[in-house]
Design an enzyme around this catalytic site. Structure first.
Site, PDB file in Angstrom:
ATOM      1  CD1 TRP A   1      30.292 -80.621 -46.470  1.00 18.27           C
ATOM      2  CD2 TRP A   1      31.589 -79.635 -47.878  1.00 18.27           C
ATOM      3  NE1 TRP A   1      30.151 -79.787 -47.034  1.00 18.27           N
ATOM      4  CE2 TRP A   1      30.446 -79.169 -47.809  1.00 18.27           C
ATOM      5  CE3 TRP A   1      32.904 -79.851 -48.844  1.00 18.27           C
ATOM      6  CZ2 TRP A   1      30.879 -78.169 -49.413  1.00 18.27           C
ATOM      7  CZ3 TRP A   1      32.992 -78.612 -49.788  1.00 18.27           C
ATOM      8  CH2 TRP A   1      31.665 -77.771 -50.122  1.00 18.27           C
TER       9      TRP A   1
ATOM     10  CG  ASP B   1      36.605 -78.952 -41.975  1.00 19.14           C
ATOM     11  OD1 ASP B   1      35.966 -78.113 -42.480  1.00 19.14           O
ATOM     12  OD2 ASP B   1      36.460 -79.522 -43.649  1.00 19.14           O
TER      13      ASP B   1
ATOM     14  CE  LYS C   1      28.663 -74.535 -43.715  1.00 17.05           C
ATOM     15  NZ  LYS C   1      28.273 -74.238 -45.227  1.00 17.05           N
TER      16      LYS C   1
END
Lengths: 371, 371
Positions: free
Chosen positions: B105, B175, B199
């Site tokens: 990511w 992030d 999530k």
């Protein structure tokens, strides 16, 4: 008294069909074919790929879309499209795009497009308070424009184009956020259609984009990935995690349109009957209910009207709310009253509203207060 | 056998608390205090303003956030933030921003940032297959950088920073998409935090951004409106129609965190206990289950491991699925097995998985096939 869903005349997010809400409720705990909550199913699952594929096929089928259109499911609403579209189709262009300024929402699109490239406002209804739309003789569309942009239905002012605008040799771009899938729309004559879901086809959080492949190919190569239509097209609307639940609900609505309703022609007839019912009432109210839009430009989605005084409007809205109708206050930009009668709002609900309006007027005329 | 929600080990969208799903189910038909489906309530209603206000207050309370942070609820996922952040904080800057490349990511964020301004990759774990994270002695953060960017938890490789990186005189941007609100995080040391919901805190379709006011002020003035944090801050996350339902579910999750769970410290303890249970099992499996990440960098959210052969992995995943566990396949980028144990995944569900893994190994060792 609580206002039930079926009397939800909100300008959006709006009412959804009862059968869709029931399926959405079941899916919160368990999508029948998966056994998991729809909120916890991976966007990379076979199930979700099938949801996207079926939704795309349903939209193609309902609109009889030619095969060279991409069907994309994006985030960010129509507002994101106000910028994303000209980033792809207007940046670096010498000739301006033609924009029609027909109301509140087309007015929002114009400054965002100007950031990206040259824009010419082809016509503006601002001086008329956006009560009317232009005739073809007022629209001198340029043959050099990269595209023509217009909003098919203006939710705030309640005006709607009942024809396709522009020239066949210039791509037509249409913001159909508030009348997408509300009836047949000659989609094949439009090169680019965008519509957020929260009026006629689903919850807030997902936006449908239909675009001809030739427009996709014309986009520049240096856009941020999430603003590049090509990335979304290549990834079948799964470039990054899409709003799975919102997309699932739009699928359910398209199934309802094809099945329970019987297609867009029938949906369009129902919507016209609903709107006619209310407009006839306005027209026969001896000026008690005053339709905002010129007769020929009236919206089938948003019936916008005023009462003789602001005080009467407040009284009307309070009485309507007490009687179980919700969402009737006009848009904060112009006030008044707005009855939004999107796909899921039934004819019987419109009849109930019409009955209430009749009654309200009669009681006022008789000098009695409204209960 | 169908896999119930409680055994949903998906990497995301992931499991949500049972009590939240039940409330979401009720809201499909009727939000108790409104009497309308949550999908049909206007984003301009008092009710929704109260939802946003309470959610913002809950996030502030859970994180003990200083008052100079804005709390924004946006669309587009972390992917949109990969671009939106550097549009605001990196465009036109002479000195590069520092980016840590710790996995899949963070690797996605870097090219999007480079489109907007200069970027220096401070450290990359690529040559080590992203199995480990850098120590402070490996991170030579620049005092001139506009900001330092890192991803606190890499879901694909299962590595997580268990400390705050960087210097106090350079804004830290983190992030936290996959560990936001999974435990205390010293938010006040981070100038900018972003996290999509799917999530630990809600469904796909909404992204939380926390940013210090001084960063908001530093942004350029010529951004498209929907990419300008200031517009969203001024409008209290209601600049254009927000994803009402997704935001409502995040509110329900924050209530669950404060109420049923008892706050972030307790949530963090539970999450550590869950992860310890699985990592202990890997470590005591005599190399049958092979943890991917270096011990000190192991993720509390995503337990990523391999089995001795690809065939055994396939067998394991099939047997787990048959036993009712779902979502255990590793990310498509690297394969293997991944048990994602986000907030809503209970300790008892982890115990069940551990029991299954024990059993699977014993049966294999005994040469018997797995039922």
């Amino acid at each position: 008294m609580k206002a039930p869903n079926r009397l939800n005349f909100s300008g959006g997010p709006g009412a959804l069909p009862e059968s869709v809400l029931l399926q959405a409720r079941e899916a919160m705990i368990e999508v029948p074919e998966i056994g998991l909550s729809v909120l916890g199913i991976s966007h990379r699952s076979d199930w979700f790929a099938a949801v996207v594929a079926e939704l795309e096929a349903n939209i193609r089928g309902l609109l009889e879309l030619p095969p060279d259109y991409h069907v994309l499911l994006l985030q960010g609403g129509a507002t994101q499209q106000f910028s994303m579209l000209p980033m792809s189709l207007l940046r670096g262009k010498a000739h301006p795009a033609d924009y029609v300024h027909s109301g509140y929402w087309s007015g929002k699109a114009i400054p965002e497009a100007r950031r990206e490239g040259p824009v010419r406002v082809l016509w503006s209804g601002e001086s008329d308070g956006f009560r009317r739309l232009p005739g073809d003789d007022e629209l001198h569309c340029s043959a050099q424009a990269p595209y023509l942009h217009y909003v098919s239905n203006e939710t705030v002012e309640g005006v709607q184009f009942h024809r396709v605008l522009g020239r066949d040799d210039v791509p037509r771009v249409c913001d159909m956020s508030s009348d997408f899938l509300s009836g047949p729309c000659a989609a094949e004559r439009l090169s680019f259609i965008y519509a957020h879901a929260q009026k006629n086809i689903g919850p807030a959080g997902v936006t449908v984009v239909l675009m001809r492949d030739e427009l996709l190919k014309a986009a520049p190569n240096d856009l941020p990935a999430f603003l590049d239509y090509r990335r979304h097209a290549e990834a079948h609307s799964n470039y990054n995690t899409p709003p799975v639940f919102a997309i699932y609900v739009v699928l359910l609505v398209t199934r309802w349109l094809s099945g329970e309703i019987g297609g867009l022609a029938r949906m369009g007839e129902i919507n016209r009957t609903k709107a006619d019912r209310l407009y006839r009432l306005l027209d026969s109210s001896d000026g008690f209910y005053r339709g905002r839009a010129e007769t020929g430009n009236r919206s089938l989605m948003n019936v916008v009207f005023n009462l003789p005084t602001a005080e009467l409007e407040r009284e009307f809205l309070a009485a309507a709310s007490a009687a179980g109708f919700s969402g009737l206050a006009g848009h904060r930009a112009i006030g008044g009253v707005r009855a939004s009668i999107y796909n899921a709002l039934s004819l019987s609900a419109v009849d109930e509203l019409a009955g209430f309006m009749d009654d309200f007027q009669r009681r006022r005329a008789a000098g009695r207060s409204v209960p």
